[in-house]
Design an enzyme around this catalytic site. Structure first.
Site, PDB file in Angstrom:
ATOM      1  N   GLY A  28       0.813  -1.224   0.000  1.00 52.51           N
ATOM      2  CA  GLY A  28       0.000   0.000   0.000  1.00 52.51           C
ATOM      3  C   GLY A  28       0.840   1.265   0.000  1.00 52.51           C
ATOM      4  N   ALA A  29       1.991   1.199  -0.680  1.00 54.45           N
ATOM      5  CA  ALA A  29       2.923   2.341  -0.631  1.00 54.45           C
ATOM      6  C   ALA A  29       2.776   3.264  -1.840  1.00 54.45           C
ATOM      7  CB  ALA A  29       4.367   1.844  -0.511  1.00 54.45           C
TER       8      ALA A  29
ATOM      9  N   ARG B  34       0.552   5.488  -2.168  1.00 58.27           N
ATOM     10  CA  ARG B  34       0.180   6.829  -1.694  1.00 58.27           C
ATOM     11  C   ARG B  34       0.077   6.813  -0.163  1.00 58.27           C
ATOM     12  NH1 ARG B  34      -5.767   6.983  -1.106  1.00 58.27           N
ATOM     13  NH2 ARG B  34      -6.589   4.986  -1.815  1.00 58.27           N
TER      14      ARG B  34
ATOM     15  N   VAL C  72      -3.348  -7.545  -1.775  1.00 54.53           N
ATOM     16  CA  VAL C  72      -2.760  -8.268  -0.639  1.00 54.53           C
ATOM     17  C   VAL C  72      -3.692  -9.329  -0.048  1.00 54.53           C
ATOM     18  CG1 VAL C  72      -1.138  -6.443   0.054  1.00 54.53           C
ATOM     19  CG2 VAL C  72      -3.433  -6.514   1.076  1.00 54.53           C
TER      20      VAL C  72
ATOM     21  N   SER D  99      -3.815   0.406  14.401  1.00 53.38           N
ATOM     22  CA  SER D  99      -4.481   1.700  14.598  1.00 53.38           C
ATOM     23  C   SER D  99      -4.877   1.802  16.065  1.00 53.38           C
ATOM     24  CB  SER D  99      -5.741   1.773  13.738  1.00 53.38           C
ATOM     25  OG  SER D  99      -6.555   2.853  14.142  1.00 53.38           O
TER      26      SER D  99
ATOM     27  N   TYR E  86     -13.155  -2.626  10.876  1.00 54.78           N
ATOM     28  CA  TYR E  86     -11.808  -2.020  10.864  1.00 54.78           C
ATOM     29  C   TYR E  86     -11.106  -2.234  12.218  1.00 54.78           C
ATOM     30  CZ  TYR E  86      -8.243   1.645  10.214  1.00 54.78           C
ATOM     31  OH  TYR E  86      -7.056   2.339  10.103  1.00 54.78           O
TER      32      TYR E  86
ATOM     33  N   LYS F 157      -7.692  -4.356  12.973  1.00 56.98           N
ATOM     34  CA  LYS F 157      -6.497  -3.718  13.536  1.00 56.98           C
ATOM     35  C   LYS F 157      -6.114  -4.339  14.883  1.00 56.98           C
ATOM     36  CE  LYS F 157      -5.722  -0.919  10.125  1.00 56.98           C
ATOM     37  NZ  LYS F 157      -4.526  -1.121   9.281  1.00 56.98           N
TER      38      LYS F 157
END
Ligand code: NAP
Length: 246
Positions: free
Chosen positions: A11-12, A14, A63, A141, A154, A158
């Site tokens: 996820g690099a 952005r 992924v 997170s 989410y 996490k």
């Protein structure tokens, strides 16, 4: 084979991941970006990395897809010779109260945010074990630690990263592979830019340091955890949240 360390960052293309990629490139690591979007979105990042005098390559891959992540990791090892550092950063949200959340919302977020980390760890660790060296950092997170209404999927994904990280630390420690998590609070990205001034003011009240974090704050924590200075640190969750969750 390259003399540089090789860092694989998901996820690099952005956001936080792009800043992590640029930061590790400054540390003279070669960079493999694994992202869902087409390579054009990461062009600026790839250019900035190349200017640091290291190699950068882009691998388009979801992924959450077990077979595709295996193929991507194998290709990265073919291209670079090894993977020293894995940063599991790819993540999405699909926020709804549980009353309105459907099965697809749950499955999609869990499969990208949590299974995505498992997939990458599963495929990268055999190579790391052979080298008896590895640094794994997964981006969790604060929401995974404190919960948040409207983010059951989410927050669960996490929180799952925390259990996964601690387990990886225990299973692979003897092979000199460390596994840690970084738990960001509210970070200035496209997501938080979209909030109204009123929403931002309400957020600042929850944060003792009184401001949002920058993507660089997260990248700095990752840089530390993959450095030799952190060689004796494994299984930790490093909160980078301005004190939001104490
Ligand atoms: P972002 O700007 O939305 O970037 C996420 C990246 O992940 C994008 O490049 C995206 O690709 C990629 N991605 C999404 N699904 C993927 C998939 N299935 N396979 C491969 N790549 C995929 O998010 P961000 O704000 O930088 O967040 C990065 C990480 O930090 C996430 O794990 C997020 O949960 C976590 N985090 C962020 C904050 C915050 O305040 N921003 C706070 C706590 C934690 P596309 O361009 O194709 O969408």
């Amino acid at each position: 084979m390259t003399d540089h360390k090789v860092a694989l960052i998901t996820g690099a293309g952005r956001g936080i991941g792009a800043t992590i990629a640029r930061t590790l490139a400054k540390e003279k690591m070669d960079i493999a970006i694994v992202d869902y979007a087409s390579a054009e979105t990461a062009e600026e990042t790839l250019q900035a990395i190349a200017e640091e005098g290291v190699s950068a390559r882009y691998y388009q891959c979801d992924v959450s897809d077990f077979a595709a992540t295996k193929a991507a990791v194998d290709q990265i090892v073919k291209d670079f010779g090894k993977v020293d550092v894995l940063v599991n950063n790819a993540g999405i949200t699909a926020d709804k109260l549980i009353m309105r959340m459907d099965e697809a919302d749950w499955d999609r977020v869990l499969s990208i945010n949590l299974k995505g980390c498992f997939n990458m760890i599963k495929h990268v660790t055999p190579y790391m074990m052979r080298k008896r060296y590895g640094r794994i950092v997964s981006i969790s997170s604060v929401v995974g630690l404190m919960g948040n209404a409207g983010q059951a999927n989410y927050a669960a994904s996490k929180a799952g990263i925390v259990g996964l990280t601690k387990t990886v630390a225990k299973e692979f420690g003897a092979r000199n592979i460390t596994a840690n998590a970084v738990a960001p609070g509210f970070i200035k990205t496209a997501m938080t830019d979209a909030l109204s001034e009123e929403q931002k003011q309400a957020m600042y009240k929850l944060i003792p340091l009184g401001c949002l974090g920058e993507t660089q704050d997260i990248a700095n924590a990752v840089k530390f955890l993959v450095s030799d200075d952190a060689r004796y640190i494994t299984g930790v969750v490093l909160k980078v949240d301005g004190g939001m969750y104490i």
